[in-house]
Design an enzyme around this catalytic site. Structure first.
Site, PDB file in Angstrom:
ATOM      1  N   ASP A  39       0.792  -1.242   0.000  1.00  0.00           N
ATOM      2  CA  ASP A  39       0.000   0.000   0.000  1.00  0.00           C
ATOM      3  C   ASP A  39       0.823   1.292   0.000  1.00  0.00           C
ATOM      4  OD1 ASP A  39      -2.281  -1.465  -0.051  1.00  0.00           O
ATOM      5  OD2 ASP A  39      -2.824  -1.148   2.056  1.00  0.00           O
ATOM      6  N   HIS A 243      30.262   4.820  -3.316  1.00  0.00           N
ATOM      7  CA  HIS A 243      28.813   5.040  -3.302  1.00  0.00           C
ATOM      8  C   HIS A 243      28.202   4.704  -1.941  1.00  0.00           C
ATOM      9  CE1 HIS A 243      28.395   4.968  -7.975  1.00  0.00           C
ATOM     10  NE2 HIS A 243      28.855   6.106  -7.510  1.00  0.00           N
ATOM     11  N   ASP A 260      28.372  13.981  -0.815  1.00  0.00           N
ATOM     12  CA  ASP A 260      28.073  14.009  -2.251  1.00  0.00           C
ATOM     13  C   ASP A 260      26.561  14.027  -2.350  1.00  0.00           C
ATOM     14  OD1 ASP A 260      27.595  13.505  -4.944  1.00  0.00           O
ATOM     15  OD2 ASP A 260      29.142  11.958  -5.116  1.00  0.00           O
ATOM     16  N   ASP A 271      24.742  18.024  -8.633  1.00  0.00           N
ATOM     17  CA  ASP A 271      25.591  16.933  -8.135  1.00  0.00           C
ATOM     18  C   ASP A 271      26.878  17.549  -7.588  1.00  0.00           C
ATOM     19  OD1 ASP A 271      26.919  14.559  -7.712  1.00  0.00           O
ATOM     20  OD2 ASP A 271      27.000  13.953  -9.816  1.00  0.00           O
ATOM     21  N   HIS A 350      37.987   6.325 -10.454  1.00  0.00           N
ATOM     22  CA  HIS A 350      36.825   6.681 -11.295  1.00  0.00           C
ATOM     23  C   HIS A 350      37.211   7.787 -12.261  1.00  0.00           C
ATOM     24  CE1 HIS A 350      36.161  10.342  -8.927  1.00  0.00           C
ATOM     25  NE2 HIS A 350      36.260   9.623  -7.820  1.00  0.00           N
ATOM     26  N   HIS A 354      30.912  13.123 -15.607  1.00  0.00           N
ATOM     27  CA  HIS A 354      29.876  12.506 -16.439  1.00  0.00           C
ATOM     28  C   HIS A 354      28.957  13.616 -16.922  1.00  0.00           C
ATOM     29  CE1 HIS A 354      27.367  13.005 -12.827  1.00  0.00           C
ATOM     30  NE2 HIS A 354      28.368  12.472 -12.150  1.00  0.00           N
ATOM     31  N   HIS A 361      23.490  10.950 -13.947  1.00  0.00           N
ATOM     32  CA  HIS A 361      24.425  10.437 -14.954  1.00  0.00           C
ATOM     33  C   HIS A 361      23.668  10.522 -16.270  1.00  0.00           C
ATOM     34  CE1 HIS A 361      26.842   7.938 -11.806  1.00  0.00           C
ATOM     35  NE2 HIS A 361      26.922   9.215 -11.618  1.00  0.00           N
ATOM     36  N   GLU A 384      34.823  15.998 -11.057  1.00  0.00           N
ATOM     37  CA  GLU A 384      34.833  15.416  -9.719  1.00  0.00           C
ATOM     38  C   GLU A 384      35.997  14.462  -9.449  1.00  0.00           C
ATOM     39  OE1 GLU A 384      31.810  12.361  -9.023  1.00  0.00           O
ATOM     40  OE2 GLU A 384      30.899  12.881 -10.943  1.00  0.00           O
ATOM     41  N   TYR A 388      41.386   8.392  -2.815  1.00  0.00           N
ATOM     42  CA  TYR A 388      40.854   7.549  -1.734  1.00  0.00           C
ATOM     43  C   TYR A 388      41.974   6.607  -1.302  1.00  0.00           C
ATOM     44  CZ  TYR A 388      36.986   9.307  -4.481  1.00  0.00           C
ATOM     45  OH  TYR A 388      36.162  10.141  -5.191  1.00  0.00           O
ATOM     46  N   ARG A 406      36.882  13.861  -2.270  1.00  0.00           N
ATOM     47  CA  ARG A 406      36.371  14.145  -3.617  1.00  0.00           C
ATOM     48  C   ARG A 406      35.856  15.577  -3.612  1.00  0.00           C
ATOM     49  NH1 ARG A 406      33.537  10.043  -4.312  1.00  0.00           N
ATOM     50  NH2 ARG A 406      31.403  10.620  -3.850  1.00  0.00           N
ATOM     51  N   GLU A 408      33.540  17.990  -6.167  1.00  0.00           N
ATOM     52  CA  GLU A 408      32.725  17.867  -7.378  1.00  0.00           C
ATOM     53  C   GLU A 408      31.907  19.122  -7.633  1.00  0.00           C
ATOM     54  OE1 GLU A 408      29.716  14.752  -7.221  1.00  0.00           O
ATOM     55  OE2 GLU A 408      29.580  14.738  -9.411  1.00  0.00           O
TER      56      GLU A 408
HETATM   57  N1  GLY Z   1      26.671  11.243  -7.083  1.00  0.00           N
HETATM   58  C1  GLY Z   1      27.066  10.392  -8.096  1.00  0.00           C
HETATM   59  C2  GLY Z   1      28.211  10.910  -8.816  1.00  0.00           C
HETATM   60  O1  GLY Z   1      28.874  11.802  -8.343  1.00  0.00           O
HETATM   61  O2  GLY Z   1      28.480  10.511  -9.912  1.00  0.00           O
HETATM   62 MN    MN Z   2      28.836  13.043 -10.146  1.00  0.00          MN
HETATM   63 MN    MN Z   3      28.258  13.224  -6.990  1.00  0.00          MN
END
Ligand code: GLY
Ligand code: MN
Ligand code: MN
Length: 444
Positions: A39, A243, A260, A271, A350, A354, A361, A384, A388, A406, A408
């Site tokens: 529900d 993540h 983030d 972001d 990474h 993006h 993304h 970004e 790490y 990070r 960003e």
């Molecule tokens: N928050 C996801 C990224 O930074 O790509």
């Molecule tokens: Mn991002």
């Molecule tokens: Mn991000």
């Protein structure tokens, strides 16, 4: 509230139809309602492609575009008005609203789609749809096609070509209009305020979720319905989990906290990541890593401009980070060789960013004809970089372990370079320490 004007949806439909082959039809479903548990539904979020072309916020709807159709090119199937359902669940546009408020040329009840849509498809050569992304809708589409096929002996002509709509639509979505940039600036502004608020509220003894609450407060106060993605509030060694979403650990003096998070306005994402000390003051090692990430981000901004390719900003971050890690003694060897062997990936695993838009993304190809995409005015992306240092990395001195940083920001490519949308959050060590010190003085 800042939002995409109606005229823009109409312009987008026309632009898409202008690119469709003659005698074709495009069919797109709205997002389904997702059940959270008995529900209880998840907060409804319209499908980005459907939203892009319609601005229509309801579930149980199907958008149909038939370029050149004399009796109307834009047809919307949607829920009928229903006094009882609306009493429980909220107002519906109905067919009248679909035409009056959302610019449809014609609208029909969604319950009639099986009777009407095969007739609209019949005689068209091509069907454009998001094949493969919604298996249930794909099945319906084949059923409608089979209805036409079953009448072939009566002269009905089923379409022969099925074309993925994504290619056309997602390329359109990659180039942001002035109205889109305006909405993205607003999302960025609200998210920037949220990050500032979290920095100001940060104290040892609170939890990661305490800071998440500060973010949510600013998001909602700014009119955002929800975050653009699950907020990451990661203290101490959690900052090395890319993540991380648990957001329930204690904030301890001496630790960094990486946030983030970004809100969504009118289905456009922001972001932002900032990494700051719980105590309000960076340690020597934290500062060294932080300033290295910041320098790599600055180097990336310089590589974002028309005629530069998508990968140049990433390459710039890799070079600055690798050279910096060597200088700090975290990597040993020749910088060029360490880049070639991807040794930096133990710390920076990474990419530098993006595409950003309706999806955090966002859609759009990163390579064209096997080559990195060349940047053009109106493309929006994140920048970004991060470092790490795994808590169990035995190759580095203990003092470095568990530091994750990070930084960003969101940018839009302009004629001369890029506009940083998220400049409203402090970023240098001095700025962040000053903001946090001022918040503590005020509170004392
Ligand atoms: N928050 C996801 C990224 O930074 O790509
Ligand atoms: Mn991002
Ligand atoms: Mn991000």
């Amino acid at each position: 509230m800042i939002h995409i004007p109606k005229s823009e949806y109409s312009r987008r439909r026309k632009a898409l139809m202008a690119q469709m082959e003659p005698n074709s039809i495009a069919i797109l479903p709205a997002a389904a309602v997702a059940i959270r548990n008995r529900d209880v539904e998840h907060v409804y979020r319209q499908d980005s492609d459907f939203q892009y072309l319609s601005g229509f916020p309801e579930p149980q709807a199907v958008l149909v575009l038939i370029p050149g159709r004399v009796h109307g090119e834009y047809i919307l199937f949607c829920r009928e008005r229903n006094a009882e359902r609306e009493l429980w669940d909220g107002l519906r546009a109905g067919q009248e609203g679909a035409i009056r408020d959302f610019g449809a040329d014609d609208a029909f009840p969604i319950t009639d789609i099986d009777d009407i849509l095969p007739g609209l498809i019949e005689g068209r050569d091509r069907v454009y749809s998001a094949m493969g992304s919604n298996p249930e809708f794909d099945r319906h589409l084949m059923e409608w096609i089979n209805v036409i096929r079953s009448k072939a002996n009566l002269g009905a002509q089923p379409p022969n070509e099925f074309v993925a709509l994504d290619h056309l639509l997602h390329d359109m979505r990659l180039y942001k209009s002035a109205a889109e940039v305006k909405v993205m600036r607003e999302a960025a502004r609200i998210s920037a305020r949220a990050h500032v608020r979290a920095m100001q509220a940060c104290r040892a003894g609170l939890h990661e979720f305490s800071l998440e609450a500060e973010l949510d407060y600013e998001f909602r106060k700014g009119g955002a319905k929800m975050p653009a993605y699950g907020s990451i509030v990661a203290a101490g060694r959690n900052s090395c989990i890319l993540h991380y979403q648990q957001n329930d650990a204690l904030l301890k003096d001496g630790d960094l906290v990486l946030i983030d998070a970004g809100c969504e306005i009118d289905c456009y994402a922001s972001d932002i990541t900032r990494t700051f000390p719980v105590s309000g003051k960076y340690s020597a090692e934290q500062k060294a890593i932080y300033e290295l990430v910041l320098a790599s981000q600055e180097a990336a901004f310089a590589e974002i401009a028309p005629n530069k390719n998508w990968n140049q900003a990433h390459e710039a971050t890799v070079r600055v980070i690798t050279a910096g890690l060597v200088k700090l003694g975290l990597l040993q060897g020749d910088v060029d060789e360490l880049i070639a062997s991807e040794a930096y990936k133990a710390f920076y695993m990474h990419r530098a960013g993006h595409w950003l838009g309706m999806d955090v993304h966002d859609v759009g190809e990163y390579k064209v004809g096997g080559e990195w995409r060349v940047l053009e005015v109106g493309m929006a992306l994140t920048v970004e970089p991060g470092i790490y240092i795994a808590p169990d990395n035995q190759n580095v001195a203990k003092k470095w372990r568990g530091i994750g940083v990070r930084i960003e920001d969101d940018v839009v490519v302009t004629k001369t370079g890029c506009e940083i949308l998220t400049g409203g959050v402090p970023k240098t060590v001095a700025e962040i320490e000053a903001l946090m010190a001022a918040a503590r003085t005020q509170a004392a």
